[in-house]
Design an enzyme around this catalytic site. Sequence first.
Site, mmCIF file in Angstrom:
data_model
loop_
_atom_site.group_PDB
_atom_site.id
_atom_site.type_symbol
_atom_site.label_atom_id
_atom_site.label_comp_id
_atom_site.label_asym_id
_atom_site.label_seq_id
_atom_site.Cartn_x
_atom_site.Cartn_y
_atom_site.Cartn_z
ATOM 1 N N SER B 343 51.600 44.771 31.553
ATOM 2 C CA SER B 343 52.279 43.490 31.458
ATOM 3 C C SER B 343 51.438 42.607 30.552
ATOM 4 O O SER B 343 50.297 42.297 30.870
ATOM 5 C CB SER B 343 52.409 42.876 32.858
ATOM 6 O OG SER B 343 53.043 41.629 32.764
ATOM 7 N N GLY B 369 46.366 38.875 29.451
ATOM 8 C CA GLY B 369 46.738 37.464 29.343
ATOM 9 C C GLY B 369 47.020 37.105 27.897
ATOM 10 O O GLY B 369 47.037 37.960 27.011
ATOM 11 N N HIS B 396 44.933 50.921 46.510
ATOM 12 C CA HIS B 396 43.809 51.395 47.309
ATOM 13 C C HIS B 396 44.049 52.746 47.965
ATOM 14 O O HIS B 396 43.112 53.409 48.402
ATOM 15 C CB HIS B 396 43.480 50.365 48.412
ATOM 16 C CG HIS B 396 42.267 49.542 48.102
ATOM 17 N ND1 HIS B 396 41.094 50.102 47.669
ATOM 18 C CD2 HIS B 396 42.046 48.205 48.149
ATOM 19 C CE1 HIS B 396 40.197 49.150 47.478
ATOM 20 N NE2 HIS B 396 40.759 47.989 47.738
ATOM 21 N N ASP B 400 39.710 52.824 44.092
ATOM 22 C CA ASP B 400 39.045 51.642 44.623
ATOM 23 C C ASP B 400 38.455 50.816 43.491
ATOM 24 O O ASP B 400 38.578 51.183 42.319
ATOM 25 C CB ASP B 400 37.961 52.034 45.637
ATOM 26 C CG ASP B 400 36.986 53.023 45.018
ATOM 27 O OD1 ASP B 400 36.772 52.963 43.790
ATOM 28 O OD2 ASP B 400 36.441 53.863 45.757
#
Lengths: 81, 421
Positions: B343, B369, B396, B400
Amino acid sequence: MSDAIRPAVERVLHELRPEADLETLPAGADLREELDLDSMDFLNFVIGVHEATGVDIPEADYARVSTLETCLEYLEQHAGA
Amino acid sequence: MADFLMPSLGADMEAGRLVEWRVKPGDRVERGDIIAVIETDKAAIDVEVWETGTVEALLVEEGTRVPVGTPLARIGSGAATGPVAAPPEPQAETPSAPGPPPLEAVPASERPSLPTSAPAPPPTGRLRVTPLARVRAEELGIDLARVRGTGVEGAITQADVERAASSAPAEPPVGEEPARTLTRPEPAAPPSPAGAPEARSTALRRAIAAAMSRSNRDIPHYYLSMAVDLSSTLSWIERTNQQRPVAERLLPAALFVRAVALATREVPEMNGHYLDGEFRQAEAAHVGFAVAVPGGGLIAPAILEADRKSLGDVMADLRGLVSRARAGTLRSSELSDPTITISSLGERGGVDAVFGIINPPQVALVGFGNIVDRPWAEGGLVGARRQVTLSLSGDHRVSDGHRGSLFLAAIDRLLRNPEQL
């Protein structure tokens, strides 16, 4: 020359934003802001303009084609050059 | 013999409307052929068939909305002698098949035949309709086949639909389609008051909300972020683009896709699907790229095998996908396959980071961003740099924060070495 250029540019914009009404585009409006064009749209705009007019707008000149008016002016200067 | 089912074209899709059949009983189809057009809450999608064979029966009529997984057509093995297990040769008789107007041949090109104002037979080609117009027509109960398109190549725009609506007072404002919502096997939003502009965004938001709630419920997310100095990478793009023909210019997004795809080779547990309680690592990186659709909403088509393609090919794919997503002409294979999603907020704006919600059954989402000028410390000095904040939403159940950090570090390293992408 401008007789041919304006409709060509408008056609390219219309293809990108079929819903937009170019008639109501405020004079001097930034195309990217006004039509909500992201970098991919703007690249497609430049490619479309190149196909329609033969003018290749280098990235360095993107700022000079940011509004419909300056874009038409730019294209007129460079068409056939 | 196999049933061709209503495909799931994204995690948030519960049902789809069969807009148009592109084949008829008796037609021979090959894997990859487009056999139908299906509309989700977000877009109209060209749907491909996955087996080679002969269409034995169409089980769902055009215009019908059915849940994901519903059999839409029966595809025979292609043995010309006739179906083995299939009951009576359905051909013309199947009650649910829209038998009469055989849809001529599937048009070879994507170019649609222009709609006429005659309501008569279904056009053989696909109507070119902007996504907004399609939804507006649905809201207003307007039959698109009767709308004259004034857009590019005769495309029907929202304005055309509204014109058609105002000139056709015989048509009730809310057409029969939405009015029958209650009888449909789909929990979709009840129609808003006639043609209210919220109607569409409400349905869309509801679909997105349902999918995201499911994701948040099922996936124990963790989030990481990292600032990346893109200055030299952007300069490299600029230099490269000076030498490329205009149609082959690169955008940073193409480098993002390549970097993420290559990084999955180093941390493979980010790339794949979590299904039936276990993680299945994918063989290749099919990178979904979230695209904003005009009128609202997001759709994440996939750049297939992005880890095996050149940067130029990835850029070409990306350009095609974004254009098709916005025009509403995506293919099903471009939607159902992502193994990881990106994204990206793009180059303009001042938002630092995006922390996305994973698209199940995927197990990771990488956010980029806006590209912004920020102070940057390096070698004891602070200077202004163009930077992007990279983020990871991880699952998860599969990985991790430690593995996630290695993944982000790999993307960072790859992005800063663009000549290797």
